[in-house]
Design a protein around this motif. Sequence first.
Motif, PDB file in Angstrom:
ATOM      1  N   SER A   1     -14.264   9.417  -5.195  1.00 52.98           N
ATOM      2  CA  SER A   1     -14.217   8.166  -4.439  1.00 52.98           C
ATOM      3  C   SER A   1     -13.161   7.214  -5.007  1.00 52.98           C
ATOM      4  O   SER A   1     -12.346   6.659  -4.255  1.00 52.98           O
ATOM      5  CB  SER A   1     -15.589   7.493  -4.436  1.00 52.98           C
ATOM      6  N   ILE A   2     -13.145   7.032  -6.329  1.00 52.11           N
ATOM      7  CA  ILE A   2     -12.155   6.139  -6.931  1.00 52.11           C
ATOM      8  C   ILE A   2     -10.755   6.736  -6.811  1.00 52.11           C
ATOM      9  O   ILE A   2      -9.770   6.018  -6.551  1.00 52.11           O
ATOM     10  CB  ILE A   2     -12.490   5.869  -8.409  1.00 52.11           C
ATOM     11  N   GLY A   3     -10.645   8.054  -6.980  1.00 47.81           N
ATOM     12  CA  GLY A   3      -9.344   8.696  -6.821  1.00 47.81           C
ATOM     13  C   GLY A   3      -8.806   8.559  -5.402  1.00 47.81           C
ATOM     14  O   GLY A   3      -7.607   8.312  -5.208  1.00 47.81           O
ATOM     15  N   SER A   4      -9.677   8.694  -4.406  1.00 54.54           N
ATOM     16  CA  SER A   4      -9.253   8.537  -3.012  1.00 54.54           C
ATOM     17  C   SER A   4      -8.797   7.103  -2.746  1.00 54.54           C
ATOM     18  O   SER A   4      -7.788   6.880  -2.062  1.00 54.54           O
ATOM     19  CB  SER A   4     -10.398   8.910  -2.070  1.00 54.54           C
ATOM     20  N   ALA A   5      -9.552   6.140  -3.274  1.00 57.17           N
ATOM     21  CA  ALA A   5      -9.170   4.736  -3.097  1.00 57.17           C
ATOM     22  C   ALA A   5      -7.819   4.460  -3.752  1.00 57.17           C
ATOM     23  O   ALA A   5      -6.959   3.787  -3.170  1.00 57.17           O
ATOM     24  CB  ALA A   5     -10.245   3.820  -3.685  1.00 57.17           C
ATOM     25  N   ALA A   6      -7.631   4.976  -4.963  1.00 57.64           N
ATOM     26  CA  ALA A   6      -6.362   4.759  -5.664  1.00 57.64           C
ATOM     27  C   ALA A   6      -5.202   5.374  -4.884  1.00 57.64           C
ATOM     28  O   ALA A   6      -4.118   4.767  -4.787  1.00 57.64           O
ATOM     29  CB  ALA A   6      -6.428   5.356  -7.071  1.00 57.64           C
ATOM     30  N   ALA A   7      -5.408   6.555  -4.325  1.00 54.44           N
ATOM     31  CA  ALA A   7      -4.355   7.200  -3.541  1.00 54.44           C
ATOM     32  C   ALA A   7      -4.000   6.363  -2.314  1.00 54.44           C
ATOM     33  O   ALA A   7      -2.816   6.185  -1.990  1.00 54.44           O
ATOM     34  CB  ALA A   7      -4.805   8.602  -3.123  1.00 54.44           C
ATOM     35  N   CYS A   8      -5.019   5.841  -1.627  1.00 54.36           N
ATOM     36  CA  CYS A   8      -4.770   4.983  -0.449  1.00 54.36           C
ATOM     37  C   CYS A   8      -3.987   3.737  -0.839  1.00 54.36           C
ATOM     38  O   CYS A   8      -3.011   3.357  -0.170  1.00 54.36           O
ATOM     39  CB  CYS A   8      -6.100   4.592   0.192  1.00 54.36           C
ATOM     40  N   TYR A   9      -4.410   3.094  -1.923  1.00 54.46           N
ATOM     41  CA  TYR A   9      -3.752   1.862  -2.361  1.00 54.46           C
ATOM     42  C   TYR A   9      -2.308   2.129  -2.785  1.00 54.46           C
ATOM     43  O   TYR A   9      -1.406   1.326  -2.496  1.00 54.46           O
ATOM     44  CB  TYR A   9      -4.525   1.238  -3.519  1.00 54.46           C
ATOM     45  N   GLU A  10      -2.087   3.242  -3.488  1.00 54.27           N
ATOM     46  CA  GLU A  10      -0.733   3.558  -3.941  1.00 54.27           C
ATOM     47  C   GLU A  10       0.194   3.812  -2.751  1.00 54.27           C
ATOM     48  O   GLU A  10       1.330   3.314  -2.712  1.00 54.27           O
ATOM     49  CB  GLU A  10      -0.756   4.788  -4.853  1.00 54.27           C
ATOM     50  N   ILE A  11      -0.282   4.561  -1.779  1.00 58.23           N
ATOM     51  CA  ILE A  11       0.544   4.869  -0.605  1.00 58.23           C
ATOM     52  C   ILE A  11       0.881   3.602   0.164  1.00 58.23           C
ATOM     53  O   ILE A  11       2.038   3.355   0.526  1.00 58.23           O
ATOM     54  CB  ILE A  11      -0.168   5.886   0.298  1.00 58.23           C
ATOM     55  N   LEU A  12      -0.142   2.783   0.425  1.00 58.86           N
ATOM     56  CA  LEU A  12       0.101   1.540   1.160  1.00 58.86           C
ATOM     57  C   LEU A  12       1.012   0.609   0.372  1.00 58.86           C
ATOM     58  O   LEU A  12       1.910  -0.034   0.944  1.00 58.86           O
ATOM     59  CB  LEU A  12      -1.230   0.849   1.461  1.00 58.86           C
ATOM     60  N   GLY A  13       0.786   0.521  -0.936  1.00 58.29           N
ATOM     61  CA  GLY A  13       1.598  -0.371  -1.754  1.00 58.29           C
ATOM     62  C   GLY A  13       3.052   0.061  -1.801  1.00 58.29           C
ATOM     63  O   GLY A  13       3.962  -0.752  -1.603  1.00 58.29           O
ATOM     64  N   ILE A  14       3.281   1.344  -2.060  1.00 61.36           N
ATOM     65  CA  ILE A  14       4.658   1.837  -2.200  1.00 61.36           C
ATOM     66  C   ILE A  14       5.404   1.785  -0.867  1.00 61.36           C
ATOM     67  O   ILE A  14       6.503   1.218  -0.776  1.00 61.36           O
ATOM     68  CB  ILE A  14       4.645   3.278  -2.756  1.00 61.36           C
ATOM     69  N   ILE A  15       4.816   2.366   0.179  1.00 56.65           N
ATOM     70  CA  ILE A  15       5.505   2.439   1.469  1.00 56.65           C
ATOM     71  C   ILE A  15       5.664   1.051   2.092  1.00 56.65           C
ATOM     72  O   ILE A  15       6.721   0.715   2.649  1.00 56.65           O
ATOM     73  CB  ILE A  15       4.772   3.375   2.429  1.00 56.65           C
ATOM     74  N   GLY A  16       4.629   0.228   1.995  1.00 54.60           N
ATOM     75  CA  GLY A  16       4.726  -1.126   2.541  1.00 54.60           C
ATOM     76  C   GLY A  16       5.803  -1.943   1.847  1.00 54.60           C
ATOM     77  O   GLY A  16       6.555  -2.685   2.487  1.00 54.60           O
ATOM     78  N   TYR A  17       5.896  -1.784   0.515  1.00 62.45           N
ATOM     79  CA  TYR A  17       6.912  -2.521  -0.252  1.00 62.45           C
ATOM     80  C   TYR A  17       8.314  -2.012   0.077  1.00 62.45           C
ATOM     81  O   TYR A  17       9.254  -2.796   0.245  1.00 62.45           O
ATOM     82  CB  TYR A  17       6.611  -2.372  -1.739  1.00 62.45           C
ATOM     83  N   LEU A  18       8.465  -0.698   0.187  1.00 60.47           N
ATOM     84  CA  LEU A  18       9.773  -0.138   0.526  1.00 60.47           C
ATOM     85  C   LEU A  18      10.204  -0.512   1.940  1.00 60.47           C
ATOM     86  O   LEU A  18      11.400  -0.593   2.225  1.00 60.47           O
ATOM     87  CB  LEU A  18       9.743   1.386   0.376  1.00 60.47           C
ATOM     88  N   THR A  19       9.241  -0.771   2.821  1.00 62.81           N
ATOM     89  CA  THR A  19       9.574  -1.119   4.199  1.00 62.81           C
ATOM     90  C   THR A  19      10.061  -2.555   4.325  1.00 62.81           C
ATOM     91  O   THR A  19      11.053  -2.837   5.015  1.00 62.81           O
ATOM     92  CB  THR A  19       8.351  -0.903   5.116  1.00 62.81           C
ATOM     93  N   PHE A  20       9.396  -3.480   3.645  1.00 67.33           N
ATOM     94  CA  PHE A  20       9.693  -4.906   3.836  1.00 67.33           C
ATOM     95  C   PHE A  20      10.235  -5.589   2.584  1.00 67.33           C
ATOM     96  O   PHE A  20      10.615  -6.765   2.642  1.00 67.33           O
ATOM     97  CB  PHE A  20       8.445  -5.639   4.325  1.00 67.33           C
ATOM     98  N   GLY A  21      10.260  -4.895   1.438  1.00 72.20           N
ATOM     99  CA  GLY A  21      10.774  -5.500   0.223  1.00 72.20           C
ATOM    100  C   GLY A  21       9.941  -6.681  -0.227  1.00 72.20           C
ATOM    101  O   GLY A  21       8.739  -6.761   0.045  1.00 72.20           O
TER     102      GLY A  21
END
Length: 497
Positions: free
Chosen positions: A282-302
């Motif tokens: 459960s914690i690993g799945s949450a961390a994976a979701c947060y990492e993906i959203l954080g990285i891709i969202g940041y790369l999209t809008f800076g």
Amino acid sequence: MPQNYGATSPPITPASRRQLGRDGRTPQATPAKSIASPEPQGTVFSSTVNLANTTIGAGALAFPSAFAAMGLVPGIASCLISATTAAFGLYLLSRCATQVGQRPGDEWRKPSFNEVARISFGKGWITRLFDLAIAIKCFGVSVSYLIICKTLLPKVSETIAAALNQPLATESILRSQDFWLLITMGVIIPLSFLRTLDSLKFTSQIALASVAYLICVVVGWFALKGPSPERGEVHLWRFGKKTLSSFPVQVFAFTCAQNIFPIYNELRERSQKNMNAVILTSIGSAAACYEILGIIGYLTFGDLVGSNIIAMYPPTSLLIALGRLGIVLLVGLSYPLQLLPCRACIYAFTSGIVKGKKAPPMFSSNADDTPAEDDEDDDEEDGPLMPKRYVYGTAIGVGEMRNSKFVGFTSGILLAGFLIALAVDELEVVLGFVGSTGSTIISFILPGFFYFKLFRNEKGPVKWLALALGIYGLAVMAFCLTFNIIKLVAGQPPAGH
């Protein structure tokens, strides 16, 4: 050999021996005014789904802005560290759960924050204070879910209507926040009266599916269209005014300890191996979701990304409208997961301050053995998720919350939450302070100090790591409270919820 997490049979005492029949068999115990405990039905999968749904909330939307505040590399590292400390705290609580019911006469008790606090620090105001802090924290989060639903649904309606070339009239009821709040309550009220977390596994799956859709939107948009034409700068490392404010966002995004004991109690096959699987997945799945959203969202809008990633995309897109609807489903269907521990802690808190309560007798063969007034107290000693007592290995359900109190507490929480959500549009100030205290207490402080107290004679580094986690929790709480006070004085919304 896996650990036996069930209660063990109590020794036969002279008092209990006198209650045996002449043929030596145990008479059937029929406790008065108690509700039979159903056999645990939770699986590793259903428990993982519910714990993951408890963990992943609307805070996922803020991870790109958190990454923008500290840079890509520190953002990734901070997310992993926050996940690790949260998982370690859950592990410590699962180990503490094995100590409940081990003392003679306590075999019928089941783990909860109240019970672990009782065997760690004894009865008294500190145990009730823990219950109160958890109840306030869960109630505040549940109210914020209602506010999110009522503010997002009108916008979703407008976007969907525009995409279908059927724009809403100015006076349309679909633009009314109060209307959508009533609709939201109509959905969550039946779910809130379910007694177990395992019965919410299907709604948790729907909520997690909405998270998966949000990730697909963020990743798919970046893959097809690339960075935004108006993207800001992307930094690998960064330290500025907003860096410290992003720290609480990541720390509290993994708060889910309020449901670890209900999950433990409902797990069909209780072993440390299964609990570890639930926690890590459960914690690993949450961390994976947060990492993906954080990285891709940041790369999209800076560094121009906002605190709500879904709001950065064109509001006229039907795909984005469905993404916003997914956020509504996520928080709306997560509401019962906050109400359940809130109800349990309120029940334990109010039961603890009632005079004259005492543990029920271990054996009862007829009504004459126990005074009538004691029957009334059987279900008052402990929280609603604790209650099985064992007579020579046979489970006798006692101590469950009576229907009158179950309905009363549930209705009171629902009504109070509805009225607050109806009256206000934001709770950032209150949630900032409640989250800074409640989240740190249940995620770091209590797990660390509980384990250190209960396993103080254990060899190895775990107890010292547990103590370090408790001290870390105190430091996090002090930092967040100080930071929130500074931001409040400066007229900015606080962090930490």
